[in-house]
Design a protein around this motif. Structure first.
Motif, PDB file in Angstrom:
ATOM      1  N   ARG A 137      -7.230   2.180   7.479  1.00  0.00           N
ATOM      2  CA  ARG A 137      -7.218   0.905   8.199  1.00  0.00           C
ATOM      3  C   ARG A 137      -8.270  -0.064   7.662  1.00  0.00           C
ATOM      4  N   ILE A 140      -7.306  -2.308   4.787  1.00  0.00           N
ATOM      5  CA  ILE A 140      -6.238  -3.295   4.958  1.00  0.00           C
ATOM      6  C   ILE A 140      -6.837  -4.648   5.328  1.00  0.00           C
ATOM      7  N   ALA A 143      -1.686  -7.243   7.240  1.00  0.00           N
ATOM      8  CA  ALA A 143      -0.291  -6.846   7.048  1.00  0.00           C
ATOM      9  C   ALA A 143       0.568  -8.067   7.347  1.00  0.00           C
ATOM     10  N   PHE A 166       1.527  -5.080   2.884  1.00  0.00           N
ATOM     11  CA  PHE A 166       0.134  -4.752   3.166  1.00  0.00           C
ATOM     12  C   PHE A 166      -0.730  -5.288   2.031  1.00  0.00           C
ATOM     13  N   TYR A 195      -3.988  -3.646  14.386  1.00  0.00           N
ATOM     14  CA  TYR A 195      -4.207  -3.879  12.957  1.00  0.00           C
ATOM     15  C   TYR A 195      -4.187  -5.387  12.693  1.00  0.00           C
TER      16      TYR A 195
END
Length: 234
Positions: A137, A140, A143, A166, A195
């Motif tokens: 996570r 990232i 996304a 991503f 996220y």
């Protein structure tokens, strides 16, 4: 890549938003919490096969479909022609076997989502080697959920997700296509675990459309020939 017509903030998308999550259910979703580890099944029906394999399947299917025309006995030829309609399930069984041989069968075909990481089945589909591909996570950056809106008179606007890209902190991009991954469920879980997500209008990719054509054409072509052959014996 898809053409974007605007980027939105996914914070505005609620988990009960029917524009996004219509006809929607994930097993056990009523019990999800921050410690949940959710497994989402991946279907490989439309996974592309090597060109030589696709052409060979097409040639064999068309040859079998037209074979009754070379049989002198009309009754036997008619029976053979009618039996050829079984080519459809046989085609999908053969294709399933070839996909397993080409992409591997040992790794479970699923996406695994948790608060800390995302695990994807690695393959040429996402330009990753076979095996589990793990995205932490913290790696990232965001996304990007790419979607196409449609309006249904009875239900109003429905947003269909066509891809999720991503974008990692390293600058690398990993694109998931709706043809191969359960993106609506994945989007839900990304929101659930908070996220960093953004949404963008877009279109289905040319590769997706081509994969559908390559998968469906042998079936449609052989069925047309079968129907024509059967009609010729009536």
């Amino acid at each position: 890549m898809k053409q974007e017509s605007g980027v939105g903030n996914a914070d505005a998308v609620a988990l009960d938003d029917k524009r996004w999550f219509f006809d929607f259910r994930i097993k056990g979703m009523s019990k999800f919490n921050d410690n949940s580890v959710v497994k989402l099944a991946v279907t490989r029906l439309f996974y592309p096969l090597p060109l030589i394999s696709s052409l060979l399947i097409l040639i064999v299917m068309l040859g079998i479909a037209a074979a009754p025309l070379s049989i002198a006995d009309d009754e036997l030829a008619r029976t053979f022609a009618l039996a050829n309609f079984a080519l459809v399930p046989i085609y999908f069984i053969v294709r399933w076997v070839l996909i397993r041989l080409h992409y591997g069968s040992k790794l479970a075909q699923q996406c695994i989502v948790s608060r800390d990481k995302l695990i994807l089945p690695g393959s040429a589909i996402i330009n990753k080697p076979k095996g589990e591909y793990v995205i932490e996570r913290e790696h990232i950056k965001r996304a990007k959920v790419i979607y196409k809106s449609r309006h249904a008179r009875a239900f109003g606007v429905r947003n269909h997700i066509v891809g999720i890209e991503f974008i990692l902190q390293s600058g690398e991009k990993v694109y998931l296509d709706a043809l191969y991954f359960p993106l609506k469920q994945l989007f839900y879980m990304l929101l659930f675990f908070d996220y960093p997500v953004r949404t963008a209008h877009g279109q289905y990719s040319f590769k997706s459309l081509l994969a559908i054509v390559f998968t469906a054409f042998p079936v449609l072509a052989s069925m047309v020939i079968c129907a024509a052959v059967v009609e010729s014996f009536l």
